[in-house]
Motif scaffolding. Structure first.
Motif, PDB file in Angstrom:
ATOM      1  N   ASP A 156      37.182   8.281   0.379  1.00 37.07           N
ATOM      2  CA  ASP A 156      36.729   7.132   1.165  1.00 37.07           C
ATOM      3  C   ASP A 156      36.849   7.446   2.651  1.00 37.07           C
ATOM      4  O   ASP A 156      37.626   8.314   3.058  1.00 37.07           O
ATOM      5  N   ARG A 159      36.600   3.569   8.191  1.00 34.06           N
ATOM      6  CA  ARG A 159      35.556   2.970   9.038  1.00 34.06           C
ATOM      7  C   ARG A 159      35.902   1.567   9.511  1.00 34.06           C
ATOM      8  O   ARG A 159      35.175   1.006  10.334  1.00 34.06           O
ATOM      9  N   CYS A 169      43.260   7.511   3.196  1.00 34.12           N
ATOM     10  CA  CYS A 169      42.019   8.230   3.483  1.00 34.12           C
ATOM     11  C   CYS A 169      42.265   9.359   4.484  1.00 34.12           C
ATOM     12  O   CYS A 169      43.195   9.312   5.288  1.00 34.12           O
ATOM     13  N   PRO A 174      32.477  12.026   7.288  1.00 34.89           N
ATOM     14  CA  PRO A 174      32.281  12.549   5.925  1.00 34.89           C
ATOM     15  C   PRO A 174      32.481  14.053   5.811  1.00 34.89           C
ATOM     16  O   PRO A 174      32.960  14.535   4.780  1.00 34.89           O
ATOM     17  N   ALA A 212      31.709   4.195  -5.060  1.00 33.30           N
ATOM     18  CA  ALA A 212      31.573   4.736  -3.702  1.00 33.30           C
ATOM     19  C   ALA A 212      31.322   3.566  -2.751  1.00 33.30           C
ATOM     20  O   ALA A 212      30.915   2.481  -3.149  1.00 33.30           O
ATOM     21  N   GLY A 213      31.607   3.833  -1.458  1.00 32.48           N
ATOM     22  CA  GLY A 213      31.452   2.818  -0.423  1.00 32.48           C
ATOM     23  C   GLY A 213      32.572   1.800  -0.398  1.00 32.48           C
ATOM     24  O   GLY A 213      32.438   0.722   0.191  1.00 32.48           O
ATOM     25  N   SER A 215      35.524   1.690   1.113  1.00 35.43           N
ATOM     26  CA  SER A 215      36.370   1.474   2.290  1.00 35.43           C
ATOM     27  C   SER A 215      35.686   0.723   3.426  1.00 35.43           C
ATOM     28  O   SER A 215      36.224   0.663   4.531  1.00 35.43           O
ATOM     29  N   MET A 233      24.611   4.843   2.438  1.00 30.49           N
ATOM     30  CA  MET A 233      25.489   5.209   1.331  1.00 30.49           C
ATOM     31  C   MET A 233      25.437   6.712   1.085  1.00 30.49           C
ATOM     32  O   MET A 233      26.471   7.390   0.975  1.00 30.49           O
ATOM     33  N   HIS A 237      28.875   7.973   2.586  1.00 29.90           N
ATOM     34  CA  HIS A 237      29.872   7.740   1.551  1.00 29.90           C
ATOM     35  C   HIS A 237      29.706   8.627   0.319  1.00 29.90           C
ATOM     36  O   HIS A 237      30.699   8.936  -0.354  1.00 29.90           O
TER      37      HIS A 237
END
Length: 767
Positions: A156, A159, A169, A174, A212-213, A215, A233, A237
């Protein structure tokens, strides 16, 4: 002809069946899987898709897929492991042992294991090699008590500082997350060329989470929906997950609790099947987050009952339900009703059995309690925990080079603050008892010895509003030459949403403020900690601020008023020694920010890789005294940028070179000369950023595409090179195809995302 081939194939299979191929350690994995699968009833297959507690296993009478280690001491875990696996292999019909899983985010979650710096601190090392060594040590410790699989690491992104799980994290970027995460998986599982056939002895399977996504929840609240378009995405992510699947061969993936565009991740066929398996070729198994599949009924409310929830999750691509059987026992009923076929169930069971055979759970020895101490909390492991802490701590500010302090030139030092005499490890820790590690107070006291008088006062609590202790801290400051103020947070431990306090926990008046399920609206220092600093400031004594916490804080006032600031995150059991060594110059700080520090919660999001339009069009930032636009009373600038970090020496960048003003499909090589121009050895993190100047869809003003942490002696120079492939410069175009478009790219070397030292432009021809 087709019938003849099938008939001939069936003949040797019958002979294999009688020979119990699945028990033959020398047989090919696929043959073992098929042999065992052919012997299983539907009910036994469904049991492989579920999980139980390790201690309960000998009593439940089922042959389950996975068991989770208890959060206890090492000997108890090892004994339960041996009992459970021995029972499974010797007392059940087919003798199928469970996969034993454990939390291993920054050390095995068990009393007595080494506690390394939390993940957010690991990310600020910018040193994948260290993280690979760490995860190999964690694997050694965990495997010694029978663990087969780690529910780690996280991919994650940081952000939104309000979100409590930022501490778990690695970074906001990324690329950095992918590089650190791949290193973790490689160290823990083994090299991918090895793990494609099996997990080596002393290693563990890894679980990439949360897919996914997860956080970027609405309003920063854990489990809230993520408002992400598919392009965002994929670009941000999904990128780290794709890298770890393809380049590190991660064995398991865990869906996230959240929903995206109305579809919960645990029921998202597009994510779990179309992308993960069809696009990326993932061959491992999908492991639900604890209770995540059940959420489809009472939380997300996409299923009216457990049977429908099981159907949604299973057909989406979820292989195993954790933490306990709730909805997946209904899979057998769905097969009997004809909504699922037994062949569908076989697909998921094959994945789990393949993981079992490849990881050796059928063949390896039971945990040996007598030999645990040879593998756990060894001097080598403790030393690495210290090294990681050394390299993770970020020197944010050092006015007039107040640091490092010279113990020969000061007579007294005040060490104050709620985290000065309290270890803080972050979530997924067994304890926060001071006996388990080194506090900042202890680290400083041990370092200065009799040379410097240490005056300690707590001053205030972490979240308490009680100010009565501030006066004592002020007196300690007045009696001292310099002040070290250690502020921060305390995190929930033992993991898991709402799981209580652990051994050696702190007094009840300090609420958890970070960790899973502990999100906040105000990212300023908590409680009366800033009031403590303001009172200390009034004494006129120089102040070194040390932050021990799990998320970026808004420290505008602190930047304007503190002489030096150290960002220590949660630095592990050796953190106090590392802070002391940096303050007194025994260690030259080399950590770099892995997350942008915003001015306030109202400035979120503030990540460095913003789009060209993200800072507004007026570019007339205001102040309370002189209002403007973008914002009326503020600037959108961060307090400290991504990649920032100071050293006790200086580094000079020069002679940037690029392999050509144009380049094709062979890529481009860029390099720069870096020189230590100071008087002490130091480590610099050379950061390469790229900007796609004109693109068919909007792209960031800059994006990290390479980094290297190098050590340089005084006067030493080194040329640092990166080769960038066209695929590294790609984007998801308007047709949602990943392409690299011909055009001009700026290549930038920086000391941070905002401190660019040199830049060259080159054109990609597309040929």
């Amino acid at each position: 002809m087709k019938r003849a081939i099938i008939s001939l194939f069936a003949i040797p299979l019958l002979f294999c069946a009688s020979a119990q191929t699945y028990k033959d350690a020398g047989a090919p994995v696929d043959a073992r899987v098929e042999d065992l699968l052919s012997r299983m009833t539907l009910e036994e297959k469904v049991q492989q898709l579920t999980m139980h507690g390790l201690g309960a296993f000998p009593h439940i009478g089922e042959v389950v897929g996975v068991c989770d280690s208890p959060f206890e001491g090492l000997e108890l875990i090892a004994n339960q492991s041996k009992e459970a696996k021995k029972h499974a292999k010797e007392k059940t019909r087919l003798g199928i042992p469970p996969i034993q899983i454990a939390e291993c985010l920054h050390g095995l979650l068990a009393y007595g294991a080494t506690i390394y710096p939390q993940a957010i601190a690991q990310g600020s090392t910018w040193n994948p090699e260290l993280i690979e060594r760490m995860s190999a040590q964690i694997a050694e410790e965990a495997s010694s008590v029978g663990v087969d699989q780690a529910l780690s690491p996280l991919f994650d992104l940081i952000r939104d500082p309000r979100y409590g799980r930022n501490e778990e994290c690695y970074a906001e970027d990324p690329y950095l997350v992918a590089e650190i995460g791949k290193a973790f998986v490689t160290g823990m599982q083994g090299k991918p060329e090895q793990t494609r056939t099996g997990i080596p002895e002393g290693k563990l399977m890894c679980t990439a989470k949360h897919f996914a996504g997860y956080s970027v929840p609405a309003a920063g609240i854990n489990l809230a929906p993520a408002s992400l378009g598919e392009r965002e995405m994929r670009t941000l992510h999904l990128y780290p997950f794709e890298k770890v699947v393809k380049e590190a061969n991660v064995y398991s993936v865990m869906p996230s609790y959240n929903e995206t565009d109305g579809i919960p991740a645990h029921a998202n066929h597009h994510l779990l099947t179309e992308i993960l398996r069809h696009e990326w070729g993932f061959e491992g198994y999908v492991f639900s987050d604890y209770g995540g599949a059940s959420h489809l009924t009472h939380f997300h409310k996409t299923a009216p009952d457990k049977k429908e929830a099981a159907y949604q999750a299973f057909t989406a691509g979820l292989d195993l339900e954790a933490a306990r059987p709730d909805i997946y026992p209904h899979i057998a009923e769905l097969v009997k009703e004809g909504r699922l076929s037994e062949a569908d169930v076989d697909v998921a069971v094959r994945r789990i059995l393949k993981a079992k055979f490849r990881s050796g759970v059928f063949d390896k020895k039971y945990a040996d309690v007598k030999n645990i101490k040879k593998h756990v909390h060894t001097p080598e492991h403790i030393a690495l925990a210290k090294t990681i802490a050394d390299e993770s701590i970020v020197l944010l500010q050092n006015n007039d080079n107040i640091l490092p302090l010279n113990p020969d030139k000061i007579k007294s030092i005040a060490v104050v603050g709620p985290n000065a005499n309290q270890v803080q490890y972050g979530d997924y820790s067994y304890t926060r008892d001071n006996k388990s590690g080194v506090t900042v107070l202890q680290g400083i006291t041990d370092l200065v010895g009799d040379k410097v008088k240490v005056n300690y006062a707590k001053g205030c609590g972490i979240s308490s509003l009680d100010t009565t202790g501030i006066a004592e801290a002020v007196e300690a400051a007045k009696e001292s030459d310099v002040v070290v103020a250690v502020l921060g947070e305390t995190s929930v431990i033992l993991s898991g949403l709402g799981w209580g306090r652990g051994p050696g926990d702190m007094e009840a008046d300090d609420a958890f403020t970070t960790g899973e399920g502990y999100d906040i609206t105000d990212i300023n220092p908590i409680g009366v900690q800033r009031e403590l600093l303001q009172a200390l400031k009034a004494t006129g004594k120089p102040i070194v601020l040390v932050l021990v916490h799990g998320r970026p804080w808004s420290i505008v006032w602190e930047k304007d008023n503190m002489d030096a600031i150290l960002e220590a995150w949660y630095p592990g059991e050796q953190g106090g020694n590392s802070v002391a060594d940096i303050i007194f110059g025994k260690v030259n700080p080399s950590g770099r920010l892995n997350a942008t520090i915003p001015q306030s919660a109202g400035h979120i999001p503030v990540a460095y890789d913003y789009k060209p339009s993200a800072k507004g069009i007026n570019r007339e930032p205001g102040t309370p005294e002189k209002p403007g636009r973008d914002y009326v009373f503020s600037s959108p600038a961060p307090v400290f940028p991504f990649g920032h970090g100071l050293s006790y020496t200086d580094f000079e960048y020069s002679d940037m070179q690029i392999s050509g003003e144009t380049f094709g499909n062979d890529g481009v090589t860029v390099s720069v000369n870096v020189k230590n121009t100071g008087s002490v050895p130091g480590k610099e993190v050379v950061q390469l950023y790229v900007n796609d100047k004109i693109s068919s869809v909007t792209t960031p003003v800059k994006a990290l595409k390479g980094f290297s942490k190098i050590s340089l002696a005084p006067g030493e120079s080194r040329r640092v090179s990166f080769t960038v492939a066209p695929a590294d410069l790609g984007l998801w175009n308007r047709d949602m195809k990943y392409v690299t478009e011909p055009g001009d790219f700026d290549f930038m070397f920086g000391k941070s995302s905002e401190n660019i030292q040199c830049m060259r432009t080159a054109r990609y021809t597309g040929e």
